[in-house]
Scaffold this active site. Structure first.
Site, PDB file in Angstrom:
ATOM      1  CB  SER A  51      39.883  44.192  40.126  1.00 29.12           C
ATOM      2  OG  SER A  51      38.443  44.847  40.556  1.00 29.12           O
ATOM      3  CG  HIS A  52      39.568  48.841  40.187  1.00 26.17           C
ATOM      4  ND1 HIS A  52      38.873  47.485  39.641  1.00 26.17           N
ATOM      5  CD2 HIS A  52      39.498  49.495  38.738  1.00 26.17           C
ATOM      6  CE1 HIS A  52      38.625  47.684  38.342  1.00 26.17           C
ATOM      7  NE2 HIS A  52      39.009  48.775  38.004  1.00 26.17           N
ATOM      8  CG  ASP A 194      37.468  39.978  38.530  1.00 25.75           C
ATOM      9  OD1 ASP A 194      38.381  39.606  39.413  1.00 25.75           O
ATOM     10  OD2 ASP A 194      36.415  39.493  38.884  1.00 25.75           O
TER      11      ASP A 194
HETATM   12  P1  NDP Z   1      31.375  43.240  41.332  1.00 28.35           P
HETATM   13  O1  NDP Z   1      30.881  42.338  40.607  1.00 28.35           O
HETATM   14  O2  NDP Z   1      32.655  42.875  42.232  1.00 28.35           O
HETATM   15  O3  NDP Z   1      30.399  43.754  42.217  1.00 28.35           O
HETATM   16  C1  NDP Z   1      29.461  44.785  41.871  1.00 28.35           C
HETATM   17  C2  NDP Z   1      28.330  45.382  43.074  1.00 28.35           C
HETATM   18  O4  NDP Z   1      27.657  44.516  43.211  1.00 28.35           O
HETATM   19  C3  NDP Z   1      29.278  45.801  44.141  1.00 28.35           C
HETATM   20  O5  NDP Z   1      28.736  47.129  44.749  1.00 28.35           O
HETATM   21  C4  NDP Z   1      29.096  44.653  44.984  1.00 28.35           C
HETATM   22  O6  NDP Z   1      29.196  44.905  46.443  1.00 28.35           O
HETATM   23  C5  NDP Z   1      27.671  44.056  44.835  1.00 28.35           C
HETATM   24  N1  NDP Z   1      27.636  42.776  45.133  1.00 28.35           N
HETATM   25  C6  NDP Z   1      28.062  41.716  44.698  1.00 28.35           C
HETATM   26  N2  NDP Z   1      27.674  40.646  45.065  1.00 28.35           N
HETATM   27  C7  NDP Z   1      26.450  41.008  45.811  1.00 28.35           C
HETATM   28  C8  NDP Z   1      25.233  40.411  46.207  1.00 28.35           C
HETATM   29  N3  NDP Z   1      25.411  39.034  46.599  1.00 28.35           N
HETATM   30  N4  NDP Z   1      24.378  41.067  46.921  1.00 28.35           N
HETATM   31  C9  NDP Z   1      24.362  42.539  46.867  1.00 28.35           C
HETATM   32  N5  NDP Z   1      25.189  42.925  46.237  1.00 28.35           N
HETATM   33  C10 NDP Z   1      26.403  42.519  45.680  1.00 28.35           C
HETATM   34  O7  NDP Z   1      31.962  44.654  40.616  1.00 28.35           O
HETATM   35  P2  NDP Z   1      32.795  44.371  39.027  1.00 28.35           P
HETATM   36  O8  NDP Z   1      33.787  43.250  39.156  1.00 28.35           O
HETATM   37  O9  NDP Z   1      31.650  44.558  38.006  1.00 28.35           O
HETATM   38  O10 NDP Z   1      33.595  45.974  39.216  1.00 28.35           O
HETATM   39  C11 NDP Z   1      34.563  45.996  40.322  1.00 28.35           C
HETATM   40  C12 NDP Z   1      35.142  47.538  40.183  1.00 28.35           C
HETATM   41  O11 NDP Z   1      35.815  47.623  39.103  1.00 28.35           O
HETATM   42  C13 NDP Z   1      33.852  48.530  40.483  1.00 28.35           C
HETATM   43  O12 NDP Z   1      34.432  49.181  41.481  1.00 28.35           O
HETATM   44  C14 NDP Z   1      34.342  49.468  39.045  1.00 28.35           C
HETATM   45  O13 NDP Z   1      33.934  50.793  39.342  1.00 28.35           O
HETATM   46  C15 NDP Z   1      35.572  49.002  38.524  1.00 28.35           C
HETATM   47  N6  NDP Z   1      35.841  49.253  37.109  1.00 28.35           N
HETATM   48  C16 NDP Z   1      36.281  50.582  36.828  1.00 28.35           C
HETATM   49  C17 NDP Z   1      36.437  50.726  35.442  1.00 28.35           C
HETATM   50  C18 NDP Z   1      37.008  51.896  34.984  1.00 28.35           C
HETATM   51  O14 NDP Z   1      36.983  52.304  33.750  1.00 28.35           O
HETATM   52  N7  NDP Z   1      37.329  52.714  35.769  1.00 28.35           N
HETATM   53  C19 NDP Z   1      35.863  49.777  34.446  1.00 28.35           C
HETATM   54  C20 NDP Z   1      35.216  48.520  35.285  1.00 28.35           C
HETATM   55  C21 NDP Z   1      35.278  48.342  36.490  1.00 28.35           C
HETATM   56  P3  NDP Z   1      30.319  44.472  47.182  1.00 28.35           P
HETATM   57  O15 NDP Z   1      31.597  45.542  46.589  1.00 28.35           O
HETATM   58  O16 NDP Z   1      30.343  44.821  48.719  1.00 28.35           O
HETATM   59  O17 NDP Z   1      30.649  43.221  47.214  1.00 28.35           O
HETATM   60  O1  PYC Z   2      38.522  46.970  35.217  1.00 28.98           O
HETATM   61  O2  PYC Z   2      37.687  47.097  33.286  1.00 28.98           O
HETATM   62  C1  PYC Z   2      38.505  47.408  34.247  1.00 28.98           C
HETATM   63  C2  PYC Z   2      39.046  48.788  34.496  1.00 28.98           C
HETATM   64  C3  PYC Z   2      39.235  49.685  32.918  1.00 28.98           C
HETATM   65  C4  PYC Z   2      39.747  50.774  33.320  1.00 28.98           C
HETATM   66  C5  PYC Z   2      40.103  50.677  34.805  1.00 28.98           C
HETATM   67  N1  PYC Z   2      39.639  49.337  35.319  1.00 28.98           N
END
Ligand code: NDP
Ligand code: PYC
Length: 343
Positions: A51-52, A194
């Site tokens: 997703s990123h 996502d």
């Molecule tokens: P995920 O739910 O994919 O993962 C969340 C965290 O939990 C990760 O560090 C992941 O590690 C860890 N994790 C997942 N499964 C397990 C497990 N079974 N045991 C232990 N740890 C676990 O993240 P999101 O989908 O919520 O977010 C994805 C990305 O989106 C992030 O990098 C976030 O910064 C980005 N994002 C950016 C935004 C923005 O405004 N710029 C807004 C929202 C999100 P691993 O990666 O190793 O699976």
């Molecule tokens: O995945 O929620 C998101 C997001 C917002 C801005 C960048 N990524």
């Protein structure tokens, strides 16, 4: 570049870097902006953050089409005041402002024990873990957060108020051996990126990800995009998301997620707001006890992994090692969509 299967290709990191640079500069970005953005999206794809990763080149292109973003503005780093360094991104994408501010954040943190980097007026579209890893690589602990667009309803509500509001934390680990301890997640049940990938693939969302425009639970990404996403963990995610709005919005004198959405006015760009990075020097907090503190932290990590649980980011680090061996895996459709931006 080679085929992994019909849907997936393997691409050398240098080739993906080159593609991203060419496309972003073709879209009008300065070489400095294209470079900083490329470093972060290629790192994301390398670590299998679908997703990123490279997908965000499409988001950048869409944002550029809105006409809201400045493609050339050089960030202005204001003189550090106490622990706080402020960078004005001047309506440009955030990665260049981040790179400009980071050395000042590290210097202030080493001097004072704590430091804050505030980035104002930026379009932010990246994962946060690359930012915390830049700080753990300096031996610092880090906490980073950012608002986004008001897509997410508070628990018990059905209209968007919060952004997907990610929080990331990093902890430096001793020696050349282990990767740092890093977690990075949206405070919404799933990230917006996502949701978009589910929509692109025509796949249903997990239960609990959102509600439709009438407030009814829905797993249809199109219906949820018209309704509202939900926070993870009910009231707990809702409160954490509120904290992000306050700390990385109001506290730093910048827009919250509703303000970002109003600024976008339905044009479909990535969020526009501020960004907050906090860093902590463990040597200054723990002093002479730091080696013993580290040992206790390592014992806790072992107590997690010894029972078969994994540390956050382990999947990512495994993907990083795999990418180094075989090249970066990405969807053929995504590669084609990125290439098409050149024409
Ligand atoms: P995920 O739910 O994919 O993962 C969340 C965290 O939990 C990760 O560090 C992941 O590690 C860890 N994790 C997942 N499964 C397990 C497990 N079974 N045991 C232990 N740890 C676990 O993240 P999101 O989908 O919520 O977010 C994805 C990305 O989106 C992030 O990098 C976030 O910064 C980005 N994002 C950016 C935004 C923005 O405004 N710029 C807004 C929202 C999100 P691993 O990666 O190793 O699976
Ligand atoms: O995945 O929620 C998101 C997001 C917002 C801005 C960048 N990524």
């Amino acid at each position: 570049m080679s085929d992994m299967n019909n849907d997936t290709i393997l691409i050398p990191e240098a080739q993906l870097h080159d593609l991203s640079m060419r496309v972003l500069q073709h879209l009008g970005l300065s070489a400095a902006h294209a470079g900083a953005m490329t470093r972060i999206v290629v790192a994301g794809q390398r670590d299998a953050c679908q997703s990123h990763g490279a997908y965000r080149i499409l988001s950048a292109a869409q944002t550029i089409r809105t006409g809201l973003v400045d493609l050339q503005a050089a960030p202005i780093v204001q003189p550090t005041q106490g622990a706080i360094t402020r960078v004005d991104a001047r309506k440009a994408f955030s990665p260049l402002a981040l790179e400009a501010g980071l050395p000042h954040l590290v210097a202030a943190t080493r001097q004072l024990g704590v430091g804050a980097l505030v980035i104002n007026h930026c379009f932010h579209f990246t994962a946060l873990w690359p930012e915390v890893e830049m700080l753990t690589a300096q031996g610092l602990a880090a906490l980073v957060m950012t608002p986004s667009h008001a897509w997410v309803a508070p628990t018990g509500g059905k209209r968007g108020v919060f952004g997907t509001n990610p929080i990331a934390f990093g902890w430096p680990r001793p020696g050349p051996g282990p990767y740092p301890y890093v977690f990075d997640f949206a405070t919404s049940a799933i990230a917006r990126g996502d949701l978009e990938l589910h929509r692109r693939a025509g796949k249903p969302l997990p239960e609990g990800a959102g509600v439709d425009a009438d407030g009814n639970p829905s797993t249809d990404p199109v219906a949820v995009a018209k309704g509202a996403m939900l926070t993870f963990g009910g009231h707990k995610g809702s409160a954490l998301s509120t904290m992000v709005e306050l700390m990385a919005g109001a506290l730093i004198g910048d827009l919250n997620s509703q303000g970002s959405m109003d600024f976008d006015a339905g044009k479909g760009g990535v969020p526009y707001h501020g960004h907050l990075l906090l860093a902590f020097d463990p040597q200054r907090f723990a002093g002479d006890d730091w080696p013993a503190s580290q040992e206790r932290a390592e014992a806790m990590f072992a107590a997690i992994t010894d029972q078969g649980a994994r540390l956050p980011s382990e999947r990512r680090f495994a993907a990083r090692a795999q990418s180094a061996k075989q090249g970066i895996s990405m969807s053929r459709a995504l590669y084609n969509d990125i290439e098409a931006l050149m024409h």
